[in-house]
Design a protein around this motif. Sequence first.
Motif, PDB file in Angstrom:
ATOM      1  N   ALA A 220       0.288   7.293  -7.531  1.00 22.75           N
ATOM      2  CA  ALA A 220       0.204   6.712  -6.337  1.00 22.75           C
ATOM      3  C   ALA A 220       1.663   7.200  -5.347  1.00 22.75           C
ATOM      4  O   ALA A 220       1.864   6.740  -4.324  1.00 22.75           O
ATOM      5  CB  ALA A 220       0.236   5.313  -6.170  1.00 22.75           C
ATOM      6  N   HIS A 226      -1.306  12.043  -0.271  1.00 19.12           N
ATOM      7  CA  HIS A 226      -2.664  11.819  -0.376  1.00 19.12           C
ATOM      8  C   HIS A 226      -3.648  11.956   0.837  1.00 19.12           C
ATOM      9  O   HIS A 226      -4.712  12.301   0.540  1.00 19.12           O
ATOM     10  CB  HIS A 226      -2.824  10.336  -0.630  1.00 19.12           C
ATOM     11  N   LEU A 247      -4.173   5.875  -8.670  1.00 18.26           N
ATOM     12  CA  LEU A 247      -3.299   5.118  -7.937  1.00 18.26           C
ATOM     13  C   LEU A 247      -2.692   4.100  -8.678  1.00 18.26           C
ATOM     14  O   LEU A 247      -2.386   2.902  -8.252  1.00 18.26           O
ATOM     15  CB  LEU A 247      -3.728   4.594  -6.519  1.00 18.26           C
ATOM     16  N   GLY A 251       3.650   4.051  -6.642  1.00 20.38           N
ATOM     17  CA  GLY A 251       3.464   3.777  -5.103  1.00 20.38           C
ATOM     18  C   GLY A 251       3.407   2.439  -4.639  1.00 20.38           C
ATOM     19  O   GLY A 251       3.462   1.495  -5.517  1.00 20.38           O
ATOM     20  N   ILE A 256      -0.600   2.190  -0.980  1.00 21.24           N
ATOM     21  CA  ILE A 256      -1.881   2.363  -1.668  1.00 21.24           C
ATOM     22  C   ILE A 256      -3.237   1.707  -0.831  1.00 21.24           C
ATOM     23  O   ILE A 256      -4.190   2.213  -0.764  1.00 21.24           O
ATOM     24  CB  ILE A 256      -1.968   1.828  -2.905  1.00 21.24           C
ATOM     25  N   PRO A 273     -10.798   5.231  -6.606  1.00 20.58           N
ATOM     26  CA  PRO A 273      -9.749   5.311  -6.929  1.00 20.58           C
ATOM     27  C   PRO A 273      -9.317   4.450  -8.320  1.00 20.58           C
ATOM     28  O   PRO A 273     -10.283   3.540  -8.674  1.00 20.58           O
ATOM     29  CB  PRO A 273      -8.986   4.507  -5.886  1.00 20.58           C
ATOM     30  N   PHE A 275      -6.631   2.082 -10.351  1.00 23.63           N
ATOM     31  CA  PHE A 275      -5.528   1.370 -10.211  1.00 23.63           C
ATOM     32  C   PHE A 275      -5.096   0.762 -11.459  1.00 23.63           C
ATOM     33  O   PHE A 275      -3.645   0.308 -11.515  1.00 23.63           O
ATOM     34  CB  PHE A 275      -6.096  -0.028  -9.296  1.00 23.63           C
TER      35      PHE A 275
END
Length: 388
Positions: A220, A226, A247, A251, A256, A273, A275
Amino acid sequence: MMKIYGNMCPRILIITLSKLTYLDTIASMIIHIFENIPHHYHNFISFFVNNCGNEFKHRALIQSSNDPLTDNNNINLLGDLGCTAATYSNNSQLLSLMKQEAKESEFIFHSLTNRKLWLELLFSGFLKRSSWVSWGADIYQYVLKKQTLKQVIAKTIHSLACKKMHYVKSLNPGDGKLITQILGRKKVETLPYPLVGVKQPEHLGIEASANQKILLGNSAAKSNNHFELLDSIKHLAADDISVYMPLNYAGTPDYIDEVVEYGQTLFGDKFKPTFEMLSKEEYDQLLASIDVTVFAHDRQQGLYVAYYMMLHGKKLFLKASTSTFTNFKSYGFDVFSLENLASIQYQELKQINYTSQLKNQNTLINNFTEKALAKKWHAFFQKLTHKK
């Protein structure tokens, strides 16, 4: 919390505290210093201990996660590999731990992005027995058109400290040239890390997947660019694709959220995505399912993913301006330019070239596996410890 690891070494007492971890010193030890990225240092320490000569003794100083349970678990995992370890929470604690080591010990900084630490090292007396392996971010922070006064001062300090170090290594020749140009270090040798713990697949996929799985970036961190990644494949939004984007670390929540909103706007439920942090096994399973990987970094980054793609015959797109792209081309890899991706249509993207796949796999095996790089790291450790 106090724990004695008698089954590892009867002389070593590890006391894990919120501030310091004390380890009994051993002469001629190689001390590896890492920032808080466990999935990196677990892999690399495993490689050093198991493949680079059993005559060396390794210890790791790892940046604290600020969670005692997590820190203790990481220390235990490194101990299981045969490497004693300690945690540090700040520069002062790190320097204190370094002072406890025997004078014959050598320090290797695996990436060094902390500007204040460079300043403290400059006046510490440790530089003559310290080496730095640049990961990219620690040198590219100075590649700016306009620099503030603080950045100019930081670069000057970095330059002075860098010149005093025992050895300086880069992961590819292009980054080595940057260190020479920006910091004035005359001798910078290339020493890559290997692809750790990944076996050669039994066979290469010779038939295109019905659904093309595309991986965008590797974390991320904003350095993944991105939005540029998402724009590079938006012309494929109507095609049979799944878009995966890690991600899960490095980040900020607000950034995000913006990335996810844009990804969902372009691709709807095709955008997937990730996480949560994945185990190495889970991450490797994800990579094995990917058909195409796209990076938009402006610098060297994500080498584990890049190497994995080459070993498994997957397509890799990179910016042609990066040192990674130039380095891969110099080895003879078939890699593709990100700049051309927007003009490549779905059917062309799906095409598989078995000859190219096999060439990439063989080139990777010959240059970037643990077996291929063990001799180079062994030679480096021999120089550090003055062993013949």
